[in-house]
Design a protein around this motif. Structure first.
Motif, short mmCIF file in Angstrom:
data_model
loop_
_atom_site.label_atom_id
_atom_site.label_comp_id
_atom_site.label_asym_id
_atom_site.label_seq_id
_atom_site.Cartn_x
_atom_site.Cartn_y
_atom_site.Cartn_z
N LYS A 33 0.84 -1.21 0.00
CA LYS A 33 0.00 0.00 0.00
C LYS A 33 0.87 1.27 0.00
N HIS A 34 1.88 1.29 0.84
CA HIS A 34 2.77 2.45 0.93
C HIS A 34 3.63 2.60 -0.33
N ARG A 36 2.79 1.75 -3.36
CA ARG A 36 1.90 2.32 -4.39
C ARG A 36 1.78 3.83 -4.20
N TRP A 37 1.61 4.26 -2.94
CA TRP A 37 1.51 5.69 -2.67
C TRP A 37 2.81 6.40 -3.07
N ALA A 38 3.95 5.84 -2.66
CA ALA A 38 5.25 6.48 -2.95
C ALA A 38 5.47 6.59 -4.45
N SER A 40 3.18 6.72 -6.78
CA SER A 40 2.24 7.70 -7.32
C SER A 40 2.67 9.13 -7.00
N ALA A 41 3.51 9.28 -5.95
CA ALA A 41 4.03 10.60 -5.57
C ALA A 41 5.37 10.88 -6.25
N PRO A 104 3.46 6.70 5.67
CA PRO A 104 3.35 6.12 4.32
C PRO A 104 4.70 5.98 3.61
N HIS A 105 5.76 6.52 4.19
CA HIS A 105 7.09 6.38 3.59
C HIS A 105 7.70 5.02 3.89
N ASN A 107 8.16 1.16 3.74
CA ASN A 107 7.83 -0.03 2.96
C ASN A 107 9.06 -0.93 2.92
#
Length: 178
Positions: A33-34, A36-38, A40-41, A104-105, A107
């Motif tokens: 999950k994290h 994917r966020w990273a 996308s950022a 969220p950083h 992983n």
């Protein structure tokens, strides 16, 4: 290890390993999950080819404990296993402190977002890589809960080899992203 040996393992060992395995699977889900966020950022992944070696070492830790405790007829020795179990509780609390501190950083991959400052809260105030230290301590103490000292030694060696490469990659990636 023959199948009948597995059923002779102490229930406490199986419960402990099952609990740690569920925790690891939860970490993998959160990591996915994290990550994917990273990405996308704008995050960039480094050292992707190293990840299977890390996974293999950790699977080896569990397999080694089961094999050594089963085939070697190792048992809980209170003077070693008791303190090792206490350290395990602290290690897992520390690992989740790392996860919460990075948010969220955090992983299991090496993904950095260019220009993002390093996080300096929680255990990261004092250590650059506290999670790796905790994993190293876990790799020693988890096998020792059930006197699987050969697994502790072998995992420590395998983990050290993986971490040498991983730390070089991660430190270089963090320098590039700064």
């Amino acid at each position: 290890m023959n199948p009948s040996t597995f059923f002779e393992l102490p229930a406490a060992l199986l419960v402990l390993l099952f609990t740690v395995a569920v925790e690891r699977l939860t970490e993998l889900w959160l990591s996915w999950k994290h990550a994917r966020w990273a990405k996308s950022a704008g995050g960039l992944e480094f050292g992707r080819g190293q990840f299977p070696f890390m996974v293999a070492a950790h699977i080896g830790l569990f397999a080694g404990i089961l094999t050594e405790a089963g085939a070697g007829h190792r048992h809980f020795l209170p003077y070693v296993g008791g303190p090792a179990l206490c350290v395990q509780v602290l290690v897992h609390a520390g690992r989740w402190w790392c996860v919460r501190s990075l948010g969220p950083h955090w992983n299991t991959r090496v993904i950095v977002i260019p220009g993002m400052p390093l996080i300096r809260r929680g255990p990261y105030r004092w250590l650059r890589h506290p999670n790796y230290l905790l994993v190293a301590v876990e790799g020693i103490t988890l096998p020792l809960v059930f006197n699987a000292w050969m697994t502790a030694v072998l995992f420590t060696a395998a983990n050290a080899a993986v971490l040498i490469v991983r730390l070089r990659t991660e430190n270089a990636a963090l320098r590039l992203a700064a």
